[in-house]
Design an enzyme around this catalytic site. Structure first.
Site, short mmCIF file in Angstrom:
data_model
loop_
_atom_site.label_atom_id
_atom_site.label_comp_id
_atom_site.label_asym_id
_atom_site.label_seq_id
_atom_site.Cartn_x
_atom_site.Cartn_y
_atom_site.Cartn_z
N ALA A 269 -4.36 -0.95 -5.53
CA ALA A 269 -3.69 -0.15 -4.50
C ALA A 269 -4.38 1.15 -4.11
O ALA A 269 -4.12 1.68 -3.04
CB ALA A 269 -2.27 0.15 -4.93
N ASP A 337 -5.97 -6.66 -2.18
CA ASP A 337 -7.12 -6.15 -1.43
C ASP A 337 -8.22 -5.92 -2.47
O ASP A 337 -8.27 -4.87 -3.10
CB ASP A 337 -6.75 -4.86 -0.69
CG ASP A 337 -7.90 -4.36 0.17
OD1 ASP A 337 -8.43 -5.15 0.97
OD2 ASP A 337 -8.29 -3.18 0.03
N CYS A 390 -12.92 -5.80 2.46
CA CYS A 390 -13.55 -5.05 3.55
C CYS A 390 -15.04 -5.41 3.60
O CYS A 390 -15.89 -4.55 3.83
CB CYS A 390 -13.35 -3.54 3.39
SG CYS A 390 -13.94 -2.86 1.82
#
Length: 453
Positions: A269, A337, A390
């Site tokens: 996170a 993520d 990303c």
């Protein structure tokens, strides 16, 4: 904390030596430097930041230019001398408000004040040769070796370009290389629990000028700000009306689509941008548990959530590689993520293209796969898992997802076509690429996976 006069070029040069020759990261060094010297004003901080990021964005191009005018190749120079020359070339090429004579004079002063003052004449000679030649540059001809041309012109290591060409084709590779070298606006997310985008845009326009504030490209809660400075001291930031977050990153929360009252887990996170966005979408009702393996980063998530007034974010230590018995099927929605090579955010973090190596890719893909296995265990029947990175690299993205789905037939990929704000170009039936755009988007990969009932 010690007070000292600010020599912007010296500070930038010292940071660049550590980044380029010692493997340090510019964002960390800039933060530490500015925290140690709060007496430096916004203009001074902006110049230091601009010098550092301009050199890191264009390192290969600047190295090529210095080598064109120097009889001593850069690889044989003292690191400090090489950095001073690259930094000076960057000012001559792109910082037109600084007179060329001042650039040369400041470079010579930097060297005279260093342990290598005997090389001041050399630095002076190289820079004056650049000026006499009217800053002519040289790079490989595109017709002979297009990847070599792109590598130097846009300062992207060749191995990254080869990876992109193999994965996405030459035309996409050319566009990616070109986009990664462009300057960009700062993207912020409006905290819609406290203020509307229109109201915040009006306040920011009074601060930086109406022409320097515009809506995001896709997300209604996004604004783009053209500012050279650090906005962490602005009242709008301190009062929790906004937070810095790229618009591509905002798509992750929209893909997960949490509902008020649900239990949501964010496994990797820090620094909390996605966690607080999830809480914002949930209207601060329910639970967002935000985990990170590092205690210091957990505190950062807590600080960001508190600043934004999002009380449902519970930041706790947690390793995404370690399964917890109490997590088994306990969460409505899970966001992973994952740590990645970062090839989609080279414009934001140009250090990455200098530090990453081809061998990193396989290691990262394995790490992500193990994290994805643990994330899947946390999802309840009928729940949703979003996997994002990303980076722009199939091994870390769609290949990981395909292997996961082969191992886990209880999950299925869900199309994001038509369900993301603005329906970005790369939204596909099984996964989505957010391609970098000249106007400001980073590169991202998102896959939405639902656990069958």
């Amino acid at each position: 904390m010690s007070e000292r006069p600010c020599n912007e070029r010296k500070e930038a040069a010292q940071i660049l030596v550590k980044v380029l020759y010692e493997g340090a990261y510019s964002s960390v060094l800039l933060q530490k430097t500015f925290q140690a010297h709060p007496e430096w004003d916004a203009r001074q901080r902006a110049l230091i930041t601009n010098l550092v990021y301009t050199v890191l964005t264009h390192t290969l191009r600047l190295e090529s230019m210095v080598n064109l005018y120097s009889k001593t190749p850069m690889r044989r120079m003292k690191p400090y001398i090489a950095v001073v020359l690259m930094m000076s070339a960057a000012q001559l090429l792109w910082m037109k408000k600084i007179p060329p004579s001042a650039v040369v004079d400041e470079a010579v002063k930097l060297v005279l004040a260093s342990p290598w003052k005997g090389l001041s004449g050399f630095v002076n000679g190289v820079l004056r040769s650049m000026l006499r030649a009217e800053l002519r540059e040289s790079w490989p001809e595109a017709g002979e070796d297009l990847l070599a041309h792109l590598s130097v012109r846009y300062s992207i290591p060749r191995w990254i370009l080869e990876l992109w060409e193999k994965s996405y084709g030459m035309e996409r590779t050319r566009e990616l290389a070109k986009t990664m070298a462009l300057p960009r606006c700062l993207s912020v997310r409006v905290n819609t629990c406290r203020i509307s985008p229109a109201e915040l845009a009006s306040r920011l326009a009074l601060r930086v000028g109406e022409e320097n504030v515009r809506p995001g490209l896709y997300c209604l809660e996004a604004l783009q700000i053209k500012t050279p400075g650090d906005l962490s001291g602005w009242p709008e930031f301190r009062d929790g009306l906004m937070t810095v977050q790229d618009e591509s990153s905002m798509f992750c929360a929209h893909a997960l689509a949490p509902q008020p009252g649900e239990k949501v887990l964010d496994l990797c996170a820090a620094p909390g941008g996605k966690s607080t966005h999830l809480a914002q979408i949930m209207k601060n009702t329910g639970l967002v548990e935000a985990r990170d393996v590092h205690e210091s980063k957990v505190r950062l998530i807590q600080e960001n959530a508190a600043r934004l007034g999002l009380s449902i974010v519970r930041a706790v230590p947690g390793d995404a590689l370690v399964a917890r018995t109490e997590d088994q099927g306990a969460w409505d929605r899970v966001l992973l993520d994952a740590p990645c090579s970062g090839l989609g955010i080279l414009r934001n973090k140009p250090d990455l293209k200098l530090h990453r190596q081809p061998q990193d890719i396989e290691e990262l893909a394995g790490l992500q796969s193990r994290m994805l296995e643990n994330a899947a265990k946390c999802v309840r029947t009928g729940g949703t898992l979003v996997y994002s990175t990303c980076t722009l690299n199939p091994a870390e993205n769609e290949e990981n997802v395909r292997q996961f789905l082969h191992r886990h037939p209880e999950f299925q990929a869900v199309s994001l076509q038509g369900s993301l704000p603005g329906n970005p170009e790369g939204a596909g039936p099984e996964y989505t690429y957010i391609w970098p755009e000249a106007e400001g988007l980073d590169g991202f990969f998102i896959a939405k996976l639902c656990k069958k009932r």
